[in-house]
Structures are given as structure tokens and as C-alpha cells.
Motif scaffolding. Structure first.
Motif, PDB file in Angstrom:
ATOM      1  N   GLU A   7       0.842  -1.196   0.000  1.00 26.62           N
ATOM      2  CA  GLU A   7       0.000   0.000   0.000  1.00 26.62           C
ATOM      3  C   GLU A   7       0.873   1.239   0.000  1.00 26.62           C
ATOM      4  O   GLU A   7       1.817   1.361   0.766  1.00 26.62           O
ATOM      5  CB  GLU A   7      -0.937  -0.021   1.201  1.00 26.62           C
ATOM      6  CG  GLU A   7      -2.257  -0.636   0.773  1.00 26.62           C
ATOM      7  CD  GLU A   7      -3.278  -0.681   1.872  1.00 26.62           C
ATOM      8  OE1 GLU A   7      -3.225   0.204   2.747  1.00 26.62           O
ATOM      9  OE2 GLU A   7      -4.104  -1.591   1.829  1.00 26.62           O
ATOM     10  N   LEU A   8       0.542   2.124  -0.893  1.00 23.05           N
ATOM     11  CA  LEU A   8       1.388   3.289  -1.052  1.00 23.05           C
ATOM     12  C   LEU A   8       0.779   4.467  -0.314  1.00 23.05           C
ATOM     13  O   LEU A   8      -0.438   4.613  -0.258  1.00 23.05           O
ATOM     14  CB  LEU A   8       1.512   3.614  -2.546  1.00 23.05           C
ATOM     15  CG  LEU A   8       2.129   2.476  -3.368  1.00 23.05           C
ATOM     16  CD1 LEU A   8       1.825   2.664  -4.832  1.00 23.05           C
ATOM     17  CD2 LEU A   8       3.613   2.406  -3.120  1.00 23.05           C
ATOM     18  N   SER A   9       1.632   5.275   0.235  1.00 23.04           N
ATOM     19  CA  SER A   9       1.151   6.461   0.928  1.00 23.04           C
ATOM     20  C   SER A   9       0.553   7.416  -0.102  1.00 23.04           C
ATOM     21  O   SER A   9       0.702   7.224  -1.303  1.00 23.04           O
ATOM     22  CB  SER A   9       2.312   7.131   1.645  1.00 23.04           C
ATOM     23  OG  SER A   9       3.164   7.693   0.681  1.00 23.04           O
ATOM     24  N   GLY A  10      -0.095   8.447   0.352  1.00 27.82           N
ATOM     25  CA  GLY A  10      -0.814   9.366  -0.531  1.00 27.82           C
ATOM     26  C   GLY A  10       0.027   9.891  -1.678  1.00 27.82           C
ATOM     27  O   GLY A  10      -0.349   9.776  -2.846  1.00 27.82           O
ATOM     28  N   VAL A  11       1.206  10.443  -1.359  1.00 20.40           N
ATOM     29  CA  VAL A  11       2.035  11.061  -2.399  1.00 20.40           C
ATOM     30  C   VAL A  11       2.503  10.009  -3.388  1.00 20.40           C
ATOM     31  O   VAL A  11       2.381  10.157  -4.616  1.00 20.40           O
ATOM     32  CB  VAL A  11       3.254  11.759  -1.757  1.00 20.40           C
ATOM     33  CG1 VAL A  11       4.131  12.360  -2.840  1.00 20.40           C
ATOM     34  CG2 VAL A  11       2.796  12.820  -0.773  1.00 20.40           C
ATOM     35  N   ALA A  12       3.026   8.895  -2.853  1.00 17.74           N
ATOM     36  CA  ALA A  12       3.548   7.841  -3.734  1.00 17.74           C
ATOM     37  C   ALA A  12       2.442   7.321  -4.642  1.00 17.74           C
ATOM     38  O   ALA A  12       2.681   7.057  -5.822  1.00 17.74           O
ATOM     39  CB  ALA A  12       4.138   6.713  -2.897  1.00 17.74           C
ATOM     40  N   ALA A  13       1.244   7.179  -4.089  1.00 16.16           N
ATOM     41  CA  ALA A  13       0.142   6.667  -4.901  1.00 16.16           C
ATOM     42  C   ALA A  13      -0.167   7.626  -6.037  1.00 16.16           C
ATOM     43  O   ALA A  13      -0.432   7.205  -7.170  1.00 16.16           O
ATOM     44  CB  ALA A  13      -1.099   6.466  -4.032  1.00 16.16           C
ATOM     45  N   ARG A  14      -0.094   8.906  -5.744  1.00 15.32           N
ATOM     46  CA  ARG A  14      -0.404   9.878  -6.796  1.00 15.32           C
ATOM     47  C   ARG A  14       0.682   9.855  -7.880  1.00 15.32           C
ATOM     48  O   ARG A  14       0.396   9.950  -9.063  1.00 15.32           O
ATOM     49  CB  ARG A  14      -0.551  11.282  -6.198  1.00 15.32           C
ATOM     50  CG  ARG A  14      -2.040  11.667  -6.061  1.00 15.32           C
ATOM     51  CD  ARG A  14      -2.222  13.061  -5.501  1.00 15.32           C
ATOM     52  NE  ARG A  14      -1.957  13.089  -4.070  1.00 15.32           N
ATOM     53  CZ  ARG A  14      -1.397  14.116  -3.431  1.00 15.32           C
ATOM     54  NH1 ARG A  14      -1.026  15.182  -4.092  1.00 15.32           N
ATOM     55  NH2 ARG A  14      -1.227  14.067  -2.131  1.00 15.32           N
ATOM     56  N   ILE A  15       1.937   9.693  -7.427  1.00 18.48           N
ATOM     57  CA  ILE A  15       3.012   9.600  -8.426  1.00 18.48           C
ATOM     58  C   ILE A  15       2.815   8.346  -9.275  1.00 18.48           C
ATOM     59  O   ILE A  15       2.866   8.377 -10.503  1.00 18.48           O
ATOM     60  CB  ILE A  15       4.396   9.566  -7.736  1.00 18.48           C
ATOM     61  CG1 ILE A  15       4.653  10.911  -7.065  1.00 18.48           C
ATOM     62  CG2 ILE A  15       5.497   9.247  -8.748  1.00 18.48           C
ATOM     63  CD1 ILE A  15       5.930  10.961  -6.266  1.00 18.48           C
ATOM     64  N   GLU A  16       2.568   7.253  -8.574  1.00 19.30           N
ATOM     65  CA  GLU A  16       2.402   5.972  -9.262  1.00 19.30           C
ATOM     66  C   GLU A  16       1.280   6.058 -10.297  1.00 19.30           C
ATOM     67  O   GLU A  16       1.397   5.521 -11.405  1.00 19.30           O
ATOM     68  CB  GLU A  16       2.150   4.889  -8.201  1.00 19.30           C
ATOM     69  CG  GLU A  16       1.226   3.774  -8.601  1.00 19.30           C
ATOM     70  CD  GLU A  16       1.961   2.503  -9.006  1.00 19.30           C
ATOM     71  OE1 GLU A  16       1.292   1.488  -9.080  1.00 19.30           O
ATOM     72  OE2 GLU A  16       3.173   2.540  -9.254  1.00 19.30           O
ATOM     73  N   ALA A  17       0.197   6.757  -9.935  1.00 19.21           N
ATOM     74  CA  ALA A  17      -0.933   6.854 -10.855  1.00 19.21           C
ATOM     75  C   ALA A  17      -0.555   7.631 -12.113  1.00 19.21           C
ATOM     76  O   ALA A  17      -1.145   7.443 -13.170  1.00 19.21           O
ATOM     77  CB  ALA A  17      -2.114   7.525 -10.156  1.00 19.21           C
ATOM     78  N   ARG A  18       0.463   8.482 -11.979  1.00 13.40           N
ATOM     79  CA  ARG A  18       0.851   9.309 -13.126  1.00 13.40           C
ATOM     80  C   ARG A  18       1.858   8.616 -14.044  1.00 13.40           C
ATOM     81  O   ARG A  18       2.040   9.032 -15.183  1.00 13.40           O
ATOM     82  CB  ARG A  18       1.475  10.621 -12.636  1.00 13.40           C
ATOM     83  CG  ARG A  18       0.418  11.633 -12.255  1.00 13.40           C
ATOM     84  CD  ARG A  18       1.033  12.845 -11.610  1.00 13.40           C
ATOM     85  NE  ARG A  18       0.035  13.902 -11.507  1.00 13.40           N
ATOM     86  CZ  ARG A  18      -0.090  14.867 -12.423  1.00 13.40           C
ATOM     87  NH1 ARG A  18       0.708  14.920 -13.456  1.00 13.40           N
ATOM     88  NH2 ARG A  18      -1.015  15.790 -12.264  1.00 13.40           N
ATOM     89  N   ILE A  19       2.538   7.581 -13.526  1.00  8.21           N
ATOM     90  CA  ILE A  19       3.504   6.882 -14.373  1.00  8.21           C
ATOM     91  C   ILE A  19       2.727   6.056 -15.393  1.00  8.21           C
ATOM     92  O   ILE A  19       1.875   5.263 -15.024  1.00  8.21           O
ATOM     93  CB  ILE A  19       4.411   5.954 -13.533  1.00  8.21           C
ATOM     94  CG1 ILE A  19       5.203   6.784 -12.525  1.00  8.21           C
ATOM     95  CG2 ILE A  19       5.360   5.173 -14.441  1.00  8.21           C
ATOM     96  CD1 ILE A  19       6.055   5.948 -11.597  1.00  8.21           C
ATOM     97  N   PRO A  20       2.996   6.259 -16.680  1.00  9.71           N
ATOM     98  CA  PRO A  20       2.241   5.495 -17.667  1.00  9.71           C
ATOM     99  C   PRO A  20       2.580   4.007 -17.586  1.00  9.71           C
ATOM    100  O   PRO A  20       3.651   3.633 -17.093  1.00  9.71           O
ATOM    101  CB  PRO A  20       2.678   6.096 -19.002  1.00  9.71           C
ATOM    102  CG  PRO A  20       3.913   6.855 -18.735  1.00  9.71           C
ATOM    103  CD  PRO A  20       3.997   7.143 -17.274  1.00  9.71           C
ATOM    104  N   ARG A  21       1.657   3.190 -18.032  1.00 11.17           N
ATOM    105  CA  ARG A  21       1.880   1.754 -18.101  1.00 11.17           C
ATOM    106  C   ARG A  21       1.966   1.355 -19.562  1.00 11.17           C
ATOM    107  O   ARG A  21       1.517   2.109 -20.429  1.00 11.17           O
ATOM    108  CB  ARG A  21       0.709   1.012 -17.443  1.00 11.17           C
ATOM    109  CG  ARG A  21       0.684   1.199 -15.960  1.00 11.17           C
ATOM    110  CD  ARG A  21      -0.674   0.866 -15.373  1.00 11.17           C
ATOM    111  NE  ARG A  21      -0.660   1.180 -13.951  1.00 11.17           N
ATOM    112  CZ  ARG A  21      -0.302   0.312 -13.005  1.00 11.17           C
ATOM    113  NH1 ARG A  21       0.032  -0.932 -13.328  1.00 11.17           N
ATOM    114  NH2 ARG A  21      -0.281   0.661 -11.743  1.00 11.17           N
ATOM    115  N   PRO A  22       2.538   0.176 -19.842  1.00 18.42           N
ATOM    116  CA  PRO A  22       2.653  -0.241 -21.245  1.00 18.42           C
ATOM    117  C   PRO A  22       1.310  -0.153 -21.962  1.00 18.42           C
ATOM    118  O   PRO A  22       1.249   0.229 -23.133  1.00 18.42           O
ATOM    119  CB  PRO A  22       3.129  -1.685 -21.146  1.00 18.42           C
ATOM    120  CG  PRO A  22       3.794  -1.804 -19.817  1.00 18.42           C
ATOM    121  CD  PRO A  22       3.125  -0.809 -18.912  1.00 18.42           C
ATOM    122  N   GLU A  23       0.211  -0.472 -21.241  1.00 21.23           N
ATOM    123  CA  GLU A  23      -1.104  -0.489 -21.894  1.00 21.23           C
ATOM    124  C   GLU A  23      -1.518   0.906 -22.347  1.00 21.23           C
ATOM    125  O   GLU A  23      -2.400   1.046 -23.207  1.00 21.23           O
ATOM    126  CB  GLU A  23      -2.200  -1.016 -20.945  1.00 21.23           C
ATOM    127  CG  GLU A  23      -1.867  -2.322 -20.235  1.00 21.23           C
ATOM    128  CD  GLU A  23      -1.001  -2.114 -19.007  1.00 21.23           C
ATOM    129  OE1 GLU A  23       0.222  -2.372 -19.139  1.00 21.23           O
ATOM    130  OE2 GLU A  23      -1.497  -1.690 -17.948  1.00 21.23           O
TER     131      GLU A  23
END
Ligand SMILES: Nc1nc2c(c(=O)[nH]1)N[C@H]1C(S)=C(S)[C@@H](COP(=O)(O)O)O[C@H]1N2
Ligand SMILES: [Mo]
Length: 393
Positions: A7-23
Motif C-alpha cells: 500500500e502506497l502512501s498518498g504522495v507515492a500513490a499519486r506519483i504511481e498513478a501518473r507513471i504510464p503503463r505499457p497499456e
């Protein structure tokens, strides 16, 4: 999944959501079909670079295990021209190739240990491939422009990393063979391109054009089209119609070469002799049309006149089995000495040259006397000679 591990903390989760995925890259432009086609030509370019590079290396470091050709005279001009042209073409090819596979770098590593190990190995081999390829091009191209903005030994590094690059290309092709075969087999338009994006055909055409333009812009300097050779450093200009690599002043020999007391010191199995310029001019003269073909990729032909090396070697007991080492008046520098293997000494076109285009050598071309021999790298065509030594193996 246990709380706290994934589980990612708030900031990390927001960063993670912004990193594009191959799809997120759903266009057919990137992906195996583009990568395989551009990759094939990139592989060809690197293969040409590797083989011509090895040939250049062994000309400069001969070993009995590697056969070397003493002709045709233009052989090295062709192999080294190909080396630089293929390396230049590889730049746009490598950029498009990296762009086409870039989304794959974003894949999340698997958690299962065995698959994670395989994943790390695969990514590691790709890291080696990409870094060695980028290193070879990023150091080779400035070198072809005679620009050495680094402190390490370029020749040793380029040679060593060449083997790494060749090995990692082979490994990569082997690992990706199933993907490559599939990519060439898949019927076109299996996935729609993003609206408004160019088609893959357009992308591939632009890539081939970029590679061709890169080659022409560097190599046209060797042709009548030299005005379009905007990326080439050597324009083909220079005294007596031949460009100069290092000038007499640059080599600190400008005064030495004008010394009327200049003599060529010749030594060998039966003793030594000293030859003045008059002595050399009095010997039977021979003319040959030979190129200066620099490792940097430029080349220029001239009509050289002088005394065959073998005739001078014979004065001190040289035979067809002996090598000949020549040394320059130049006080320092790696190119002040070179050895002409016996196979070259045997050729009448291997000259202790006194003239270029029928005139005495310009000081920058090696006056009073230089070595010139067919099918050899320019760095071995030593200028401003003072010594000729017959070396018995
Ligand atoms: N003594 C000496 N000879 C030398 C060099 C040098 O630096 N010193 N440069 C070599 C290199 S790298 C080349 S390409 C050719 C160029 O010959 P040119 O200047 O007559 O065209 O000379 C070779 N002979
Ligand atoms: Mo050179």
C-alpha cells in the motif's frame, strides 16, 4: 496483500498513478512490429561496424592469426568508410528503436522470485546492450569529427566495448527471436493506430530517410557532392589537394624538416647508411596513386612519387621476409612510428614518398620524406621520416 507492503502512501500513490503503463501506449506505432524492422537494420549497421572495426584494429595490431590484404589500394578506404557510414546511420535507427520499445521499460517487475530473476536478467542484458550501443556511437561520432572531449583511451575503450556491444546484440536477438519472428509474421493493422498518429509505414519511411541523410551528410565529402556534406569535418581541401590531419607546426617539426643537414638513417642486418634527399632522388623513382584513408572516415587520393621501401631496405640487407619500421622527426606522439609488415614491403607501391602530384611534398604532408603504402589506415602513413629500420622477425 499485507498492509504496509504494497500500500502506497498518498504522495507515492499519486506519483504511481501518473507513471504510464505499457497499456497506455495502445498505438501500433510502438511495439514489436516497429522494433523488429528498425532493429534488423540496426543489427546490420552494428554488424558492419563490428567487422570493419575489427579489420581496422588488426591492421594496426597485426597478429599471424588474422590475414590482412595488401590490396586493392582502396580497400581500407572502403572498409573504414563503411565503418563510419554504418555508425552514422545507426544513430537515427537506435533512437527510433529505443522510442519504439520505451513503453516496455514501464512494465512492473513480477513478484514471484523465479520470474523476478528472469526479469532482472532480461532487463540487465538490455541495459548492457543499450549502454554499449550508446557508448560506441556517442564516442565514435565525435572521434570521426576529430573531437576527443574525454580523458580515457578512446581506441582501447571503443575496441573493448565493441565486443560487449556485439555480444549483447547476439544475446538480445537470441532471446527475442520468437518475438521477432512473430513481428514479421503478423498481418498488418491488427491494432488501430491512435487517431491522428502517422502510420507505421510513414514512421519507418521517415526512419530510413533519416539514416540515409545521416550517411550522405557525412560521407559525401568524399564525392563531388561535398557541399552537401554538412556533417563532415574534412572538406577535401588541403595543400596539394589532400587534407591534412596533423600539420608540421602542430607536430613541432616545422623547423626540423627544413634542415639542409637532414638525412634518412637506414639500418638493417648488414649495417647502416645515411641518405640525403639528393641520394633518395638519385635512386630509381616509382609513382603510385594511393589514398590517405584516415580512421576518422575521410579519405583522399593522390599521386605519390618516391623510392619503393624495399629498394631502400635492400641497401642494408633487407629481404622479402623482413618488416620495416619507420620513425618520424616528430619528438612526441603515438603516430611518430609505424611498422610495415613484410607483405607490404614486398609491394613496389609501398613508398618512401618524396613527391605528391609531381611536386615535392608540402611540409604538412611529410616533407622531406614520408611513408605511403596501399590499403592501410592513415595513422600508419608516417610523415617526416628520419629513420628506416629493417626488422628481422
Ligand atoms: N609523424 C606523424 N605522421 C602522421 C601523423 C602524425 O600525427 N604524425 N598523422 C597520421 C594520420 S592520423 C593521418 S590520417 C595521415 C594524414 O596524412 P596527411 O596529413 O598527409 O593527409 O598522416 C599520418 N601520419
Ligand atoms: Mo588519421
Amino acid at each position: 496483500m499485507a498492509a504496509g507492503t504494497r500500500e502506497l502512501s498518498g504522495v507515492a500513490a499519486r506519483i504511481e498513478a501518473r507513471i504510464p503503463r505499457p497499456e497506455d501506449f495502445d498505438s501500433d506505432l510502438r511495439g514489436p512490429r516497429t522494433a523488429a524492422r528498425v532493429g534488423t537494420w540496426l543489427g546490420v549497421a552494428f554488424g558492419v561496424c563490428f567487422l570493419t572495426g575489427l579489420y581496422s584494429h588488426y591492421l594496426q595490431h597485426p597478429t599471424p592469426a588474422v590475414p590482412l590484404a595488401t590490396g586493392p589500394a582502396r580497400l581500407y578506404q572502403v572498409t573504414q568508410g563503411l565503418h563510419v557510414a554504418a555508425g552514422t546511420a545507426a544513430v537515427p535507427l537506435l533512437l527510433v528503436k529505443l522510442w519504439s520499445v520505451f513503453p516496455r521499460l514501464l512494465g512492473r517487475p513480477p513478484l514471484e522470485p523465479r520470474r523476478l530473476v528472469l526479469h532482472v536478467l532480461e532487463k540487465g542484458s538490455i541495459a548492457l546492450l543499450v549502454s554499449s550501443a550508446v557508448f560506441q556511437l556517442a564516442t565514435g561520432l565525435p572521434n570521426s569529427a576529430q573531437w576527443y572531449p574525454w580523458r580515457f583511451d578512446f581506441i582501447a575503450a571503443h575496441f573493448a566495448v565493441g565486443w560487449v556491444a556485439a555480444g549483447s546484440v547476439l544475446l538480445h536477438v537470441a532471446v527475442k527471436l520468437p518475438v521477432i519472428r512473430e513481428a514479421f509474421g503478423v498481418p498488418p493493422e491488427t491494432r488501430p493506430a491512435t487517431a491522428g498518429a502517422p502510420s507505421r509505414r510513414t514512421l519507418l519511411r521517415a526512419t530510413w530517410v533519416a539514416a540515409a541523410v545521416a550517411v550522405v551528410a557525412t560521407t559525401a565529402a568524399q564525392t563531388p557532392l561535398r557541399r552537401i556534406a554538412v556533417l563532415a569535418v574534412r572538406s577535401g581541401n588541403g595543400p596539394q589537394g589532400v587534407p591534412v590531419n596533423r600539420s608540421a607546426a602542430g607536430a613541432l617539426v616545422a623547423d626540423l624538416v627544413q634542415d639542409p643537414g637532414w638525412r634518412l638513417q637506414v639500418s638493417g642486418p648488414t649495417g647502416s647508411v645515411e641518405l640525403s634527399l639528393e641520394d633518395l632522388r638519385a635512386m630509381p623513382q616509382h609513382e603510385a596513386v594511393l589514398p590517405i584513408a584516415c580512421v576518422e572516415g575521410w579519405s583522399a587520393s593522390g599521386t605519390w612519387g618516391g623510392v619503393p621501401v624495399r629498394d631502400v631496405a635492400a641497401l642494408v640487407g633487407g629481404t622479402p621476409d623482413d618488416d620495416v619500421t619507420v620513425r618520424s622527426l616528430q619528438p612526441r606522439g603515438a603516430y611518430r612510428e609505424s611498422t610495415l609488415p613484410a607483405a607490404w614491403v614486398a609491394k613496389q607501391d609501398s613508398l618512401l614518398a618524396l613527391t605528391l602530384g609531381g611536386e615535392p611534398l608540402h611540409p604538412d604532408h611529410g616533407y622531406p620524406c614520408r611513408l605511403i603504402a596501399p590499403a592501410r589506415p592513415g595513422v600508419l602513413q608516417t610523415k617526416w621520416l628520419t629513420e628506416v629500420e629493417v626488422v628481422r622477425a
